[in-house]
Design an enzyme around this catalytic site. Structure first.
Site, mmCIF file in Angstrom:
data_model
loop_
_atom_site.group_PDB
_atom_site.id
_atom_site.type_symbol
_atom_site.label_atom_id
_atom_site.label_comp_id
_atom_site.label_asym_id
_atom_site.label_seq_id
_atom_site.Cartn_x
_atom_site.Cartn_y
_atom_site.Cartn_z
ATOM 1 N N GLU A 268 -45.311 20.592 -53.595
ATOM 2 C CA GLU A 268 -45.206 21.460 -54.775
ATOM 3 C C GLU A 268 -44.328 22.471 -54.490
ATOM 4 O OE1 GLU A 268 -48.567 24.257 -55.721
ATOM 5 O OE2 GLU A 268 -48.193 23.723 -57.949
ATOM 6 N N GLY B 44 -55.358 28.569 -57.637
ATOM 7 C CA GLY B 44 -54.264 28.849 -56.519
ATOM 8 C C GLY B 44 -53.964 27.556 -56.096
ATOM 9 N N CYS C 221 -48.298 26.212 -62.951
ATOM 10 C CA CYS C 221 -48.693 24.962 -62.343
ATOM 11 C C CYS C 221 -48.486 23.745 -63.058
ATOM 12 C CB CYS C 221 -50.031 25.216 -62.306
ATOM 13 S SG CYS C 221 -51.082 25.619 -63.552
ATOM 14 N N THR D 228 -55.708 26.488 -50.127
ATOM 15 C CA THR D 228 -56.801 27.420 -50.201
ATOM 16 C C THR D 228 -57.753 26.864 -50.897
ATOM 17 O OG1 THR D 228 -54.782 28.773 -50.620
ATOM 18 C CG2 THR D 228 -56.960 29.852 -50.787
ATOM 19 N N GLU E 239 -59.012 25.313 -59.716
ATOM 20 C CA GLU E 239 -57.680 24.884 -60.402
ATOM 21 C C GLU E 239 -56.505 24.946 -59.520
ATOM 22 O OE1 GLU E 239 -57.779 23.784 -63.570
ATOM 23 O OE2 GLU E 239 -59.911 24.422 -64.148
ATOM 24 N N LYS F 125 -61.029 39.095 -57.904
ATOM 25 C CA LYS F 125 -59.687 39.660 -56.904
ATOM 26 C C LYS F 125 -58.611 38.958 -57.510
ATOM 27 C CE LYS F 125 -57.635 37.932 -53.083
ATOM 28 N NZ LYS F 125 -56.529 38.527 -53.521
#
Ligand code: NAD
Length: 480
Positions: A383, A226, A282, A230, A248, A173
């Site tokens: 973040e 992500g 990231c 999550t 990650e 996905k």
């Protein structure tokens, strides 16, 4: 342009015929629809993958490798087309999509096409016991790959390539915010002769399609990239089923600058590590820590360089900073500029949205530099994932190290120094999965990639990814 799910080698509408709008970040317009898929679509994809597995997992390595190479070559052949699609879907400058995103997607397939032919397992002779042990590394079965919107095809293929190279079949996905190049990848896979069902791509929302993949009892491993929140939610669902998990997640990476560094190289790289891809990487060095003795000079020079960056339409070849990915994300990033003002941060440059001619409704923001004095402020701890960096000074090595480590994240760090002892001390003591010294985002695909602390779990890259996507089994044979 409408896109469809890719299941069992075919392009199909979602079973319930629900659709989501797809936005073009450069002008805020809807330019297509994507499937708003459901659990039923994930089940259909799972069945296709499970059906393909017995044959794919027995396909010899040369054949698997050659199909992966073909996919890599086709991505390169279609580089301009894919780069234009990525730039339109994500808002990133076309120059970046052409030089980084799409070439890297091809490299991911080529790298694992080669790596699978070199992957080996161990044997241990139990001397004195007349026994030999050998290790089998077998494909897991059907695995799930879920990726974010910031480097769409780059990260999607970073998971899929090792998963299928190792003999698994995949239900994948992409982010619903940037689904286009994943859709195009399905077409490339068919052209390259990837057997039906080896890769299945289901589009839709995270809390529906993503969650259905994670919750599926027979999808035995999940590779997810992500946000940290999550990732934590996924871990809670997957843990009782003892699924293999690779997570990650987010980062708040320090960019530590010592006075003895090669100043010009540092300055040019720091502009990139701060604002590449609108700061939506990231690995961006969003906390810039500068040694006191060069702090004022750095401040002036950095502001000057950043003021030269051109914010513009992603398809203009001289654009340095394109559009942020969505209206919601622009709002989130802007909210941190308000927070900075409330927290006493000083905006040294930027902080305002930008209007681009003929694209007035696009999601553009100036590169923004904020001076802060307390590492515990929200700006330095949360973040932001946009074109916003903070500046802070430090006195000595000890202070730099504690500021760098004083965060819940631990993805990467960059260190600028020419002192070998300091390099070694920091390499050992920085609580991150990756340390770059006198460079940034230099990637060798053989190296382990991932984060410590709230930046994730496990490592991908090189043989680490092939180990993740295989089940390890030891066989012990006793002989006379
Ligand atoms: P996100 O967590 O919102 O979404 C990532 C993916 O997960 C999307 O495909 C989304 O649809 C899906 N998802 C959302 N909710 C889900 C759920 N409940 N179950 C299963 N799947 C779900 O992240 P994002 O906003 O797309 O991406 C930005 C984040 O990704 C940032 O935090 C960034 O640091 C991180 N990131 C990390 C790395 C890394 O390598 N560590 C690389 C790139 C981005």
């Amino acid at each position: 342009m409408n896109i469809q799910n890719y299941i069992n080698g075919e392009f199909v509408n979602p079973i319930q015929d629900n659709w989501l709008d797809n936005y073009n970040p450069s002008n805020g317009e809807i330019y297509g629809q994507i499937p708003n898929s459901s659990t039923e679509d994930v089940e259909k994809a799972y069945l296709a993958a499970a059906n393909a597995f017995p044959s794919w997992s027995n396909t010899n390595l040369e054949e698997r490798s050659s199909i992966l190479s073909k996919i890599a070559n086709l991505i390169l052949e279609k580089l301009d087309f894919l780069a234009a699609a990525e730039s339109k879907d994500n808002g990133k400058p076309i120059s970046l999509a052409k030089s980084v995103d799409i070439p890297r997607a091809a490299s991911n397939f080529q790298f694992f096409a080669n790596a699978i032919t070199q992957f080996s397992s161990e044997a241990h002779e139990s001397v004195g016991f007349n026994a030999i042990n050998f290790t089998l590394r077998q494909p897991i079965g059907v695995v799930g790959c879920i990726s974010p919107w910031n480097l769409p095809l780059y990260l999607f293929t970073w998971k899929i390539a090792p998963a299928i190279a190792a003999g698994n079949c995949v239900v994948a996905k992409p982010s619903e915010v940037t689904p286009m190049t994943a859709f195009l990848l399905g077409k490339i896979c068919n052209e390259a002769g990837l057997p039906k069902g080896v890769l299945n791509i289901v589009h839709g929302l995270g809390n529906q399609v993503g969650e259905a993949i994670v919750s599926h009892p027979n999808i035995k491993a999940i590779s997810f990239t992500g946000g940290t929140k999550t990732g934590s939610h996924i871990a809670k669902i997957a843990a009782p089923m003892f699924k293999k998990l690779s997570l990650e997640l987010g980062g708040k990476n320090p960019n530590i600058i010592f006075a003895d560094c090669d100043y010009d190289k540092m300055l040019a790289t720091t502009v990139r590590s701060s604002f590449s891809n609108q700061g939506q990487i990231c690995l961006c060095g969003s906390r810039i820590l500068v040694q006191e003795s060069i702090y004022e000079k750095f401040k002036v020079d950095f502001i000057q360089k950043v003021s030269e960056l051109k914010v513009g339409h992603p398809s203009d070849s001289d654009t340095d900073i394109g559009a942020l990915v969505s209206a919601a994300h622009l709002q989130k990033v802007k909210s941190y500029i308000d927070i900075a003002e409330q927290e006493g941060g000083k905006i040294l440059f930027g902080g305002k949205t930008v209007t681009v001619k003929d694209s007035e409704n696009g999601y553009y923001l100036q590169p923004t530099i904020i001076e802060v004095s307390d590492n515990n402020c929200r700006l330095n701890q949360e973040e932001i994932f946009g074109p916003v960096v903070t500046l802070m000074s430090f006195k000595n090595d000890e202070e730099a190290l504690s500021l760098a480590n004083e965060t819940k994240y631990g993805l990467s760090a960059t260190l600028w120094t020419n002192n070998l002892n300091r390099t070694m001390q920091f390499s050992q003591k920085l609580e991150t999965g990756i340390v770059w010294v006198n460079t940034w985002m230099m990637r060798d695909l053989r190296t382990p990639f991932g984060g410590q602390k709230d930046s994730g779990l496990g490592r991908e890259g090189g043989f680490e990814a092939l180990r993740f996507f295989t089940e390890t089994k030891n066989v012990c044979i006793k002989y006379q």
